[in-house]
Design an enzyme around this catalytic site. Structure first.
Site, short mmCIF file in Angstrom:
data_model
loop_
_atom_site.label_atom_id
_atom_site.label_comp_id
_atom_site.label_asym_id
_atom_site.label_seq_id
_atom_site.Cartn_x
_atom_site.Cartn_y
_atom_site.Cartn_z
N ILE A 184 9.11 -11.86 9.95
CA ILE A 184 8.50 -12.24 8.67
C ILE A 184 9.11 -11.45 7.52
CG2 ILE A 184 6.33 -12.16 7.36
CD1 ILE A 184 4.90 -12.70 10.12
N ASN A 220 5.11 -5.08 4.90
CA ASN A 220 5.12 -5.99 6.05
C ASN A 220 5.21 -5.29 7.40
OD1 ASN A 220 5.98 -8.63 7.55
ND2 ASN A 220 7.69 -7.22 7.84
N THR A 277 7.69 -15.18 16.17
CA THR A 277 8.68 -14.13 15.87
C THR A 277 8.91 -13.34 17.15
OG1 THR A 277 7.10 -12.38 15.34
CG2 THR A 277 7.75 -13.82 13.51
N TYR A 319 -5.55 -3.31 17.18
CA TYR A 319 -4.78 -4.06 16.17
C TYR A 319 -5.71 -4.81 15.21
CZ TYR A 319 -1.31 -7.48 14.42
OH TYR A 319 -0.50 -8.26 13.63
N VAL A 343 7.45 4.00 7.82
CA VAL A 343 6.33 3.91 6.87
C VAL A 343 5.16 4.81 7.27
CG1 VAL A 343 6.92 1.56 6.14
CG2 VAL A 343 5.24 1.89 7.98
N1 LIG Z 1 4.11 -12.73 14.31
C1 LIG Z 1 2.81 -12.99 14.19
O1 LIG Z 1 2.27 -13.92 14.84
C2 LIG Z 1 1.97 -12.18 13.23
C3 LIG Z 1 0.66 -12.61 13.02
C4 LIG Z 1 -0.15 -11.90 12.15
C5 LIG Z 1 0.36 -10.78 11.49
N2 LIG Z 1 1.65 -10.37 11.74
C6 LIG Z 1 2.11 -9.20 11.01
O2 LIG Z 1 3.27 -9.55 10.28
C7 LIG Z 1 4.12 -8.41 10.15
C8 LIG Z 1 5.50 -8.74 10.65
O3 LIG Z 1 5.40 -9.24 11.96
P1 LIG Z 1 6.65 -9.81 12.77
O4 LIG Z 1 6.10 -10.76 13.76
O5 LIG Z 1 7.73 -10.21 11.84
O6 LIG Z 1 7.05 -8.46 13.56
P2 LIG Z 1 8.42 -8.00 14.25
O7 LIG Z 1 8.01 -7.09 15.37
O8 LIG Z 1 9.31 -9.16 14.57
O9 LIG Z 1 9.11 -7.13 13.10
C9 LIG Z 1 8.51 -5.94 12.64
C10 LIG Z 1 9.56 -5.09 11.96
O10 LIG Z 1 8.89 -3.91 11.51
C11 LIG Z 1 9.70 -2.79 11.81
N3 LIG Z 1 8.85 -1.60 11.94
C12 LIG Z 1 8.02 -1.29 12.96
N4 LIG Z 1 7.47 -0.07 12.76
C13 LIG Z 1 7.96 0.39 11.57
C14 LIG Z 1 7.78 1.58 10.83
N5 LIG Z 1 7.00 2.58 11.29
N6 LIG Z 1 8.44 1.72 9.65
C15 LIG Z 1 9.26 0.74 9.20
N7 LIG Z 1 9.49 -0.41 9.87
C16 LIG Z 1 8.85 -0.58 11.05
C17 LIG Z 1 10.38 -3.15 13.13
O11 LIG Z 1 11.57 -2.36 13.35
C18 LIG Z 1 10.69 -4.63 12.91
O12 LIG Z 1 11.95 -4.85 12.31
C19 LIG Z 1 3.44 -7.28 10.92
O13 LIG Z 1 2.66 -6.49 10.04
C20 LIG Z 1 2.54 -8.03 11.88
O14 LIG Z 1 1.45 -7.24 12.31
C21 LIG Z 1 2.47 -11.06 12.58
#
Ligand SMILES: NC(=O)c1ccc[n+]([C@@H]2O[C@H](COP(=O)([O-])OP(=O)(O)OC[C@H]3O[C@@H](n4cnc5c(N)ncnc54)[C@H](O)[C@@H]3O)[C@@H](O)[C@H]2O)c1
Length: 248
Positions: free
Chosen positions: A13, A76, A176, A141, A54
Site C-alpha cells: 500500500i 503507512n 499485498t 493487531y 518508525v
Molecule cells: N494488506 C491488508 O490487507 C491491510 C489491511 C488493513 C490495514 N493494512 C495496513 O496497511 C499498511 C500497509 O500494509 P501492506 O499490506 O502494504 O504491508 P506490507 O507488509 O506489504 O508492507 C509494509 C512495509 O512496511 C515496512 N515496515 C515494517 N516495519 C517498519 C518500521 N518499523 N519502520 C519502517 N517501515 C517498516 C516494511 O518493510 C514493508 O515495506 C500497514 O499499516 C497495515 O497494517 C493492511
C-alpha cells in the site's frame, strides 16, 4: 515542488501511495525499514529513498532533521504478529504497538514543524478494518489499529491550530505481501469475496487513491477514519449468517 513522505513505502500500500503522489506532482520520499528495498522502489517510481525505523525515535529524528517543509505525511508502515491474546507476551505487544502506534505518533511529532511550515500540511494514518471488527488470531493487531483510529482523532484536535489535518484510512481485505499467506486458497477466496459488497478484495492502488484524496483533496476534513473495504464492515447480516453456517 511540494514534498510528501510515505513510511513503509518499499512495497504494498505504501509503494502504491508513493507512486500515486509522484503522479500527482509531489516530490516523494519512500521511507522504509528496508533501506535497500526503499532505494529500489524509489528508483522505479521516480522518488527519493530514506531508511527509517518508525519505532525508533533516534531513527525518526534523523530522517526528520533533513526536512523543513512537508506537505504530506503518510504513516503507512505497519506489521502484525499472529497469535491468541492468551499467548501474547510483553515483547509481542511492544513489537506490534511500537510499529503501528508509536511509529505514527513519533513521525508526526518530529515532522510537525515541517508540516506547519507552509500554513499546514496533511497527515494520513493507516488503520485497518480490524479497528472496528477484531480478527481472531491476529494477536494485539486489532487493539493497535483501534489505537491508530483514536490517535487520529486526538492528533486532529491537537494539530488543527497549526493548520495540520490528520485523517486515516481503514483498509479491509487488501491483496499485498502482508496478506499473501492468508489469501492463497481459491475456494476460501471465493467465499470471502462473496461477503464483500463490491465483490472482490481490494488492491493497494484502491487504498492509495483514498489516502491521496484525504491528503490532497479534502481541505475541510480532519479527524476522520475512512473505511476502504468494499463495504465489508457494514455487511454485518451476511457476515453473521456465514459465521453461523461455518462459512468463515
Ligand atoms: N494488506 C491488508 O490487507 C491491510 C489491511 C488493513 C490495514 N493494512 C495496513 O496497511 C499498511 C500497509 O500494509 P501492506 O499490506 O502494504 O504491508 P506490507 O507488509 O506489504 O508492507 C509494509 C512495509 O512496511 C515496512 N515496515 C515494517 N516495519 C517498519 C518500521 N518499523 N519502520 C519502517 N517501515 C517498516 C516494511 O518493510 C514493508 O515495506 C500497514 O499499516 C497495515 O497494517 C493492511
Amino acid at each position: 515542488m511540494a514534498l510528501a513522505l510515505v513510511t513503509g513505502a518499499a512495497r504494498g500500500i505504501g509503494r502504491a501511495t508513493a507512486a500515486r503522489l509522484v503522479s500527482a506532482g509531489y516530490e516523494v520520499i519512500v521511507a522504509d525499514l528496508d533501506g535497500a528495498a526503499a532505494e529500489t522502489t524509489a528508483s522505479e517510481i521516480g522518488a527519493k529513498a530514506a531508511q527509517v525505523d518508525v519505532a525508533d525515535e533516534a531513527s525518526v529524528a534523523a530522517v526528520a532533521a533533513g526536512i523543513s517543509d512537508l506537505a504530506v505525511l503518510v504513516n503507512n508502515a505497519g506489521m502484525y504478529l499472529p497469535g491468541k491474546l492468551a499467548d501474547v507476551t510483553t515483547e509481542h505487544f511492544h513489537k506490534v504497538f511500537d510499529v503501528n502506534v508509536l511509529g505514527p505518533l513519533l513521525m508526526t511529532r518530529h515532522l510537525a514543524d515541517a508540516l506547519a511550515a507552509n500554513g499546514g500540511g496533511a497527515v494520513v494514518n493507516v488503520a485497518s478494518m480490524s479497528a472496528f471488527m477484531p480478527v481472531p488470531g491476529t494477536g494485539v493487531y486489532s487493539m493497535a489499529k483501534a489505537a491508530v483510529a483514536s490517535y487520529t482523532e486526538a492528533a486532529a484536535l491537537e494539530y488543527a491550530p497549526r493548520g495540520i489535518r490528520v485523517n486515516a484510512v481503514a483498509p479491509g481485505r487488501i491483496s499485498t505481501e502482508m496478506t499473501a499467506d492468508r489469501q492463497g486458497d481459491p475456494a476460501r477466496e471465493a467465499r470471502t469475496n462473496a461477503l464483500i459488497p463490491l465483490g472482490r478484495s481490494g488492491l493497494a492502488e484502491d487504498v492509495a487513491e483514498a489516502i491521496c484524496a484525504l491528503a490532497t483533496g479534502a481541505a475541510y476534513v480532519t479527524g476522520q477514519v475512512l473505511r476502504v473495504d468494499g463495504g465489508l464492515t457494514i455487511n454485518t447480516v451476511p457476515l453473521l449468517q456465514a459465521a453461523q453456517s461455518g462459512g468463515i
